[in-house]
Design an enzyme around this catalytic site. Structure first.
Site, PDB file in Angstrom:
ATOM      1  N   TYR A 157       0.812  -1.227   0.000  1.00  0.00           N
ATOM      2  CA  TYR A 157       0.000   0.000   0.000  1.00  0.00           C
ATOM      3  C   TYR A 157       0.845   1.276   0.000  1.00  0.00           C
ATOM      4  O   TYR A 157       0.317   2.370  -0.146  1.00  0.00           O
ATOM      5  CB  TYR A 157      -0.942   0.027   1.214  1.00  0.00           C
ATOM      6  CG  TYR A 157      -2.350  -0.425   0.899  1.00  0.00           C
ATOM      7  CD1 TYR A 157      -2.652  -1.104  -0.272  1.00  0.00           C
ATOM      8  CD2 TYR A 157      -3.388  -0.155   1.785  1.00  0.00           C
ATOM      9  CE1 TYR A 157      -3.947  -1.521  -0.542  1.00  0.00           C
ATOM     10  CE2 TYR A 157      -4.684  -0.568   1.518  1.00  0.00           C
ATOM     11  CZ  TYR A 157      -4.956  -1.254   0.362  1.00  0.00           C
ATOM     12  OH  TYR A 157      -6.238  -1.662   0.103  1.00  0.00           O
ATOM     13  N   LYS A 227       5.763 -13.665   6.004  1.00  0.00           N
ATOM     14  CA  LYS A 227       6.502 -14.549   5.090  1.00  0.00           C
ATOM     15  C   LYS A 227       7.983 -14.287   5.324  1.00  0.00           C
ATOM     16  O   LYS A 227       8.765 -14.031   4.404  1.00  0.00           O
ATOM     17  CB  LYS A 227       6.053 -14.228   3.650  1.00  0.00           C
ATOM     18  CG  LYS A 227       6.577 -15.136   2.592  1.00  0.00           C
ATOM     19  CD  LYS A 227       5.941 -16.491   2.573  1.00  0.00           C
ATOM     20  CE  LYS A 227       6.635 -17.354   1.546  1.00  0.00           C
ATOM     21  NZ  LYS A 227       6.346 -18.797   1.705  1.00  0.00           N
ATOM     22  N   ASP A 281       1.742 -18.824   4.086  1.00  0.00           N
ATOM     23  CA  ASP A 281       1.191 -19.920   3.270  1.00  0.00           C
ATOM     24  C   ASP A 281       0.642 -21.027   4.167  1.00  0.00           C
ATOM     25  O   ASP A 281      -0.433 -21.591   3.920  1.00  0.00           O
ATOM     26  CB  ASP A 281       2.206 -20.458   2.256  1.00  0.00           C
ATOM     27  CG  ASP A 281       3.604 -20.595   2.823  1.00  0.00           C
ATOM     28  OD1 ASP A 281       3.972 -19.801   3.701  1.00  0.00           O
ATOM     29  OD2 ASP A 281       4.339 -21.494   2.385  1.00  0.00           O
ATOM     30  N   ASP A 305      -4.716  -8.847   3.205  1.00  0.00           N
ATOM     31  CA  ASP A 305      -5.693  -8.796   2.116  1.00  0.00           C
ATOM     32  C   ASP A 305      -6.128 -10.224   1.760  1.00  0.00           C
ATOM     33  O   ASP A 305      -7.314 -10.560   1.730  1.00  0.00           O
ATOM     34  CB  ASP A 305      -5.013  -8.132   0.913  1.00  0.00           C
ATOM     35  CG  ASP A 305      -6.007  -7.561  -0.065  1.00  0.00           C
ATOM     36  OD1 ASP A 305      -7.204  -7.508   0.258  1.00  0.00           O
ATOM     37  OD2 ASP A 305      -5.593  -7.150  -1.164  1.00  0.00           O
TER      38      ASP A 305
END
Ligand code: NAP
Length: 418
Positions: A157, A227, A281, A305
């Protein structure tokens, strides 16, 4: 301040804040509302009607102030996001909006992102819980009861990216290759390059919000979703800074999962919030396979998101999923879904997401009785199989209602439940 083209309602009082950004709410607040683009013209008025009824039945009064963004603003002001709109939300503090269209690839940047940034609404909150009667793709949708806290101002963003073929991208490429030593990394030929900033400041204020929420609402855990195994210096830092907040700022109220196992054999002290972390994940499968083990999720922008939409799918999809943007004593509630242009103006889509976003707004106003009424009346309507097209196509024997009819049913239920 004066507004250029919008009217401040004759009646109503401003929401104020304390020095600590706690809202001070009158019984008759002025609330700015943006109906939005596409189906915003359907779900906006539907939500207004329902929220007004719930407020009225619990001794409050909402004084709406219509403000504009997107297509309606282009018609009225010749621009997408007029100062009137930003200033109204800044001044009146608690507001609600419908979806706004963003062109893909070219054209103007997202107005949603612009609004969140201009007002520094740095937290996007998305509660995901099951409403009885809503069809779901999973066997036990009632196990889903998570609240996502998604960082709203950095990561993707931040919007720092350069288009392939431009002088700017060539400059950035040369800097990366020659000065930073990544000389064999980027393939030859055209390239688009983006930068993903994650700061200590941005991370810590978001994680603080998530932990405060967990403590105030008797939640068991906060999970940092990142991540960091691959993006060590951005997402890995997000995790580390998140743990720093947990370890340094909350004393015995918060315990990390590692400490829990090292020192207490996995046994959490009463009322303490456990902070843990998961790689993104893995987390996407955990929400399906171990749904009831997770409570509050704190995430950088992009993970938030994806994860919050995936959580939303488990409880019936975009027609249902609510959200709100918050920061420094301001709240802008908005549904998770977009403007679904193909259904615009057809009085067809499900207004539940916008109505339940309004429920978050009512909670933030401190009107829990009105918020509960909205939830209960909506659940009663859906349980009676009186539903819009999206739910109707997935159940046997329901009654298919237009957006406005569905809202009217909820209002009737509000009146009878109150
Ligand atoms: P979308 O508008 O959310 O619509 C995708 C699909 O989701 C619809 O075709 C419909 O599915 C279902 N859906 C969405 N809202 C629904 C509702 N209220 N009731 C029932 N079903 C609903 O996503 P999009 O088509 O990707 O995006 C359209 C525009 O919205 C884009 O310009 C995007 O940038 C913008 N957007 C804005 C926001 C925001 O303002 N915060 C958020 C997301 C996207 P079916 O076709 O299966 O019926």
């Amino acid at each position: 301040m004066g507004f250029d083209k919008v009217e401040v309602p004759d009646q109503g009082t401003k929401v104020e804040v304390t020095d600590d950004d706690e809202l001070v709410v009158p019984d008759d607040p002025i609330i700015p509302i943006i109906h939005g683009d596409g189906i915003g013209t359907d779900v906006g008025p539907a939500a207004q009607k329902v929220l007004e009824a719930a407020a009225e039945e619990t001794g409050h009064e909402i004084n709406w102030m219509r403000v504009y963004a997107g297509e309606s603003a282009r018609e009225m002001y010749g621009e997408n996001l007029p100062d009137d709109t930003v200033e109204a939300i800044r001044e009146y503090r608690v507001a609600i909006k419908g979806p706004l269209t963003t062109p893909v690839g070219s054209g103007f940047r997202s107005l949603n992102v612009a609004l969140r940034k201009k007002l520094d609404l740095y937290t996007n909150v998305r509660p995901t819980y099951y409403i009885d009667g809503v069809p779901s793709p999973v066997k036990h949708p009632e196990k889903m009861d998570m609240v996502s806290f998604r960082e709203n101002t950095e990561d993707v963003y931040a919007g720092i990216e350069w288009e392939a073929g431009t002088d700017e991208v060539q400059k950035v490429r040369e800097f990366i290759e020659k000065e930073m030593g990544f000389d064999e990394t980027i393939h030859d030929g055209p390239v688009g390059i983006g930068i993903k900033p994650i700061t200590e400041f941005g991370t810590k204020r978001l994680v603080r919000n998530a932990i405060d929420y967990a403590l105030e609402n008797d939640r068991d855990s906060v999970t940092l979703v990142h991540k960091g195994n691959i993006m060590k210096f951005t997402e890995g830092q997000f995790r580390d800074w998140g743990y720093e907040v947990a370890e340094e700022e909350y004393g015995d109220e918060v315990i990390t999962e590692d400490t829990l196992w090292e020192e207490r054999d996995g046994e959490a002290p009463d009322d303490a919030v456990v902070v843990n972390d998961r790689i993104a994940d893995n987390m996407l499968q955990q929400i399906l396979t171990r749904t009831d083990q997770y409570d509050v999720l704190a995430m950088p922008n992009l993970n938030g998101d994806y994860l919050s939409d995936a959580c939303g799918a488990q409880i019936g999809g975009l027609g249902i999923a609510p959200g709100a943007n918050m920061g420094y004593g301001r709240v802008l509630a908005e549904p998770v879904h977009g403007s679904a242009p193909k259904y615009a103006g057809q009085d067809k889509v499900n207004p539940s997401a916008m109505i339940l976003s309004g429920r978050i707004m009512l909670e933030q106003l401190g009107w829990d009785d009105a918020a509960d009424l909205v939830h209960d009346a909506l659940e009663e309507t859906v349980s009676a199989k009186k539903v819009t097209y999206d739910i109707h196509r997935q159940i046997e024997g329901g009654e298919k209602l237009a957006t406005s009819e569905f809202a009217n049913e909820i209002v009737e239920n509000i009146r009878s439940l109150a």
